[in-house]
Design a protein around this motif. Sequence first.
Motif, mmCIF file in Angstrom:
data_model
loop_
_atom_site.group_PDB
_atom_site.id
_atom_site.type_symbol
_atom_site.label_atom_id
_atom_site.label_comp_id
_atom_site.label_asym_id
_atom_site.label_seq_id
_atom_site.Cartn_x
_atom_site.Cartn_y
_atom_site.Cartn_z
ATOM 1 N N SER A 45 40.292 37.136 42.822
ATOM 2 C CA SER A 45 41.731 36.738 42.385
ATOM 3 C C SER A 45 42.705 37.866 42.771
ATOM 4 C CB SER A 45 42.078 37.161 41.709
ATOM 5 O OG SER A 45 43.524 35.877 41.043
ATOM 6 N N ILE A 66 45.312 41.077 43.230
ATOM 7 C CA ILE A 66 45.582 41.802 44.417
ATOM 8 C C ILE A 66 44.287 42.719 44.924
ATOM 9 C CG2 ILE A 66 46.314 44.753 43.516
ATOM 10 C CD1 ILE A 66 48.018 43.666 41.881
ATOM 11 N N ASP A 124 33.376 40.648 41.210
ATOM 12 C CA ASP A 124 34.384 39.375 40.429
ATOM 13 C C ASP A 124 33.207 39.299 38.548
ATOM 14 O OD1 ASP A 124 37.505 38.789 40.345
ATOM 15 O OD2 ASP A 124 36.276 38.366 39.250
ATOM 16 N N VAL A 168 29.866 40.883 38.640
ATOM 17 C CA VAL A 168 30.070 42.155 37.516
ATOM 18 C C VAL A 168 31.219 41.416 36.909
ATOM 19 C CG1 VAL A 168 30.125 44.537 37.583
ATOM 20 C CG2 VAL A 168 29.795 43.478 39.498
ATOM 21 N N ASN A 169 31.019 41.701 35.044
ATOM 22 C CA ASN A 169 31.850 42.098 34.195
ATOM 23 C C ASN A 169 32.071 43.520 33.726
ATOM 24 O OD1 ASN A 169 32.513 41.958 31.653
ATOM 25 N ND2 ASN A 169 31.050 41.247 30.365
ATOM 26 N N VAL A 170 33.467 43.901 34.122
ATOM 27 C CA VAL A 170 33.098 45.543 33.698
ATOM 28 C C VAL A 170 33.816 45.901 32.451
ATOM 29 C CG1 VAL A 170 34.533 45.445 36.473
ATOM 30 C CG2 VAL A 170 35.782 45.146 33.641
ATOM 31 N N ASN A 214 39.518 48.007 40.212
ATOM 32 C CA ASN A 214 41.042 46.846 40.113
ATOM 33 C C ASN A 214 41.142 45.527 38.618
ATOM 34 O OD1 ASN A 214 43.888 45.271 41.139
ATOM 35 N ND2 ASN A 214 41.260 43.680 41.222
ATOM 36 N N SER A 233 46.948 51.362 37.203
ATOM 37 C CA SER A 233 47.310 50.974 36.661
ATOM 38 C C SER A 233 48.506 50.461 36.381
ATOM 39 C CB SER A 233 47.990 52.718 35.865
ATOM 40 O OG SER A 233 48.309 52.590 34.514
ATOM 41 N N TYR A 288 48.013 46.070 26.230
ATOM 42 C CA TYR A 288 48.159 46.916 27.677
ATOM 43 C C TYR A 288 48.330 47.679 28.369
ATOM 44 C CZ TYR A 288 48.937 44.930 32.501
ATOM 45 O OH TYR A 288 49.246 45.184 34.386
ATOM 46 N N LYS A 309 46.499 51.052 29.885
ATOM 47 C CA LYS A 309 46.860 51.516 31.235
ATOM 48 C C LYS A 309 47.436 52.850 31.435
ATOM 49 C CE LYS A 309 46.314 47.407 34.025
ATOM 50 N NZ LYS A 309 45.656 47.956 35.144
ATOM 51 N N PRO A 361 51.316 49.023 39.920
ATOM 52 C CA PRO A 361 52.021 47.790 40.376
ATOM 53 C C PRO A 361 52.803 47.230 39.734
ATOM 54 C CG PRO A 361 49.811 47.667 40.350
ATOM 55 C CD PRO A 361 49.958 49.249 39.369
ATOM 56 N N ILE A 384 53.870 42.248 40.695
ATOM 57 C CA ILE A 384 53.442 41.346 41.071
ATOM 58 C C ILE A 384 52.717 40.107 40.808
ATOM 59 C CG2 ILE A 384 51.712 41.411 43.490
ATOM 60 C CD1 ILE A 384 52.685 43.881 42.841
ATOM 61 N N THR A 395 50.862 37.508 40.635
ATOM 62 C CA THR A 395 49.676 37.187 40.500
ATOM 63 C C THR A 395 48.880 36.554 39.280
ATOM 64 O OG1 THR A 395 48.959 38.502 39.625
ATOM 65 C CG2 THR A 395 48.317 39.744 42.065
ATOM 66 N N ILE A 423 47.573 37.324 36.231
ATOM 67 C CA ILE A 423 47.998 37.773 35.436
ATOM 68 C C ILE A 423 49.131 37.799 34.886
ATOM 69 C CG2 ILE A 423 48.514 40.382 34.552
ATOM 70 C CD1 ILE A 423 45.825 40.645 35.233
HETATM 71 P P1 NAD Z 1 44.610 38.936 38.647
HETATM 72 O O1 NAD Z 1 44.939 37.891 37.183
HETATM 73 O O2 NAD Z 1 44.899 37.628 39.457
HETATM 74 O O3 NAD Z 1 43.161 39.408 39.005
HETATM 75 C C1 NAD Z 1 42.648 40.024 37.611
HETATM 76 C C2 NAD Z 1 40.327 39.586 38.871
HETATM 77 O O4 NAD Z 1 40.381 39.871 37.759
HETATM 78 C C3 NAD Z 1 40.568 38.667 38.530
HETATM 79 O O5 NAD Z 1 40.103 37.301 39.722
HETATM 80 C C4 NAD Z 1 39.830 38.033 37.310
HETATM 81 O O6 NAD Z 1 38.773 36.930 37.547
HETATM 82 C C5 NAD Z 1 39.480 40.014 37.301
HETATM 83 N N1 NAD Z 1 38.648 39.869 35.940
HETATM 84 C C6 NAD Z 1 38.908 39.732 34.626
HETATM 85 N N2 NAD Z 1 38.098 40.163 33.445
HETATM 86 C C7 NAD Z 1 36.790 40.827 34.503
HETATM 87 C C8 NAD Z 1 36.255 40.874 34.016
HETATM 88 N N3 NAD Z 1 35.299 41.341 32.902
HETATM 89 N N4 NAD Z 1 34.688 41.906 34.865
HETATM 90 C C9 NAD Z 1 35.637 41.219 36.801
HETATM 91 N N5 NAD Z 1 36.417 41.311 36.676
HETATM 92 C C10 NAD Z 1 37.237 40.991 35.692
HETATM 93 O O7 NAD Z 1 45.817 39.625 37.858
HETATM 94 P P2 NAD Z 1 46.126 40.799 39.502
HETATM 95 O O8 NAD Z 1 47.611 41.077 39.112
HETATM 96 O O9 NAD Z 1 45.270 40.934 40.648
HETATM 97 O O10 NAD Z 1 45.639 41.923 38.555
HETATM 98 C C11 NAD Z 1 44.750 43.203 39.022
HETATM 99 C C12 NAD Z 1 45.080 44.290 38.623
HETATM 100 O O11 NAD Z 1 46.187 45.109 38.784
HETATM 101 C C13 NAD Z 1 45.136 44.366 37.165
HETATM 102 O O12 NAD Z 1 44.051 45.581 36.294
HETATM 103 C C14 NAD Z 1 45.974 44.131 36.549
HETATM 104 O O13 NAD Z 1 46.697 44.659 34.873
HETATM 105 C C15 NAD Z 1 47.158 44.855 37.652
HETATM 106 N N6 NAD Z 1 48.769 44.952 37.669
HETATM 107 C C16 NAD Z 1 49.022 43.572 37.808
HETATM 108 C C17 NAD Z 1 50.512 43.505 38.000
HETATM 109 C C18 NAD Z 1 51.168 42.582 38.368
HETATM 110 O O14 NAD Z 1 52.042 42.727 38.276
HETATM 111 N N7 NAD Z 1 50.564 41.096 38.721
HETATM 112 C C19 NAD Z 1 51.318 45.382 37.711
HETATM 113 C C20 NAD Z 1 51.262 46.253 37.060
HETATM 114 C C21 NAD Z 1 49.139 45.998 37.226
#
Ligand code: NAD
Length: 251
Positions: free
Chosen positions: A14, A16, A35, A59-61, A87, A138, A152, A156, A182, A185, A187, A189
């Motif tokens: 999903s 980023i 994921d 994978v569960n991180v 990520n 982060s 959060y 981070k 980032p 974005i 997405t 989250i």
């Molecule tokens: P997103 O929700 O679209 O993607 C997150 C992905 O992580 C999902 O596919 C989810 O299934 C996966 N995930 C969640 N828990 C998990 C686990 N236990 N094991 C494995 N996978 C798992 O959100 P995103 O915005 O793409 O987030 C990606 C990264 O970017 C995150 O670390 C988020 O904190 C960071 N981030 C996002 C933004 C933003 O504005 N979207 C800003 C700063 C940082």
Amino acid sequence: MFDRKVVAITGAGSGIGQALAVQFATKGAQLALSDIDQKGLDETRRMLPQGTEVRSYLVNVGSRESVFGYADTVCSDFGAAHYVINNAGTSVIASFENVTIEEIEKVININLWGVIYGTKAFLPPMLKQREGCIVNISSVFGLVATPGSAAYTISKFGVRALTETLWQELGGSGVRAVLVHPGGINTNIPKNTPKAHAEGEFERRVMEANKKQMITPPADCARDIVAGLAAGKKRLLVGNGAKQLHLLSRL
Ligand code: NAD
């Protein structure tokens, strides 16, 4: 630069992570996508250019065994890992007073332990081959303490502390660490988080700030991350990060 390189991405189903998979694939990389969500991984695979060499892994991180198993399997399936993008992430909007212990544990487990496990698991084979790049995602919330998003923010800042430590420790090893912040974005989250926990004034303000700033498409963010890696940068502020940073620091 990325041609035939093996790129392991967590949270690749999903947002980023998915956009990074597409971006690396267009540059000729081999992909080891992971994921916790199989459907998301399948969707990402469908978005890749034909002929991309790709494998996906559930994978569960938040689980040490799962992440170490992922690193071992990737190295044995592909013979090496050149990039790991830590990520995967989650969030909850809540002040420290309102956030529950269980919510803090969940966020720290995924966002911080997930990155620690990913770094610890992929680092030894990279050091052995004297080549590799660890990319830790982060946030702008890792640059400025943000009221209304306590768990959060803690997670981070932790990712930032880990990666900045690696900058100092990895010199001359052939392995580098890159820290990505980032911001804004578009997405799941920022879209889903506000529903999770919104109780007080701090939560309302951070939700509003997120809503206003959530404008950068993940594809643009991924393009900027890959360009920054190619340019050898070690800290990347991507998306609407600079503006969001300004806003958050005034909350
Ligand atoms: P997103 O929700 O679209 O993607 C997150 C992905 O992580 C999902 O596919 C989810 O299934 C996966 N995930 C969640 N828990 C998990 C686990 N236990 N094991 C494995 N996978 C798992 O959100 P995103 O915005 O793409 O987030 C990606 C990264 O970017 C995150 O670390 C988020 O904190 C960071 N981030 C996002 C933004 C933003 O504005 N979207 C800003 C700063 C940082």
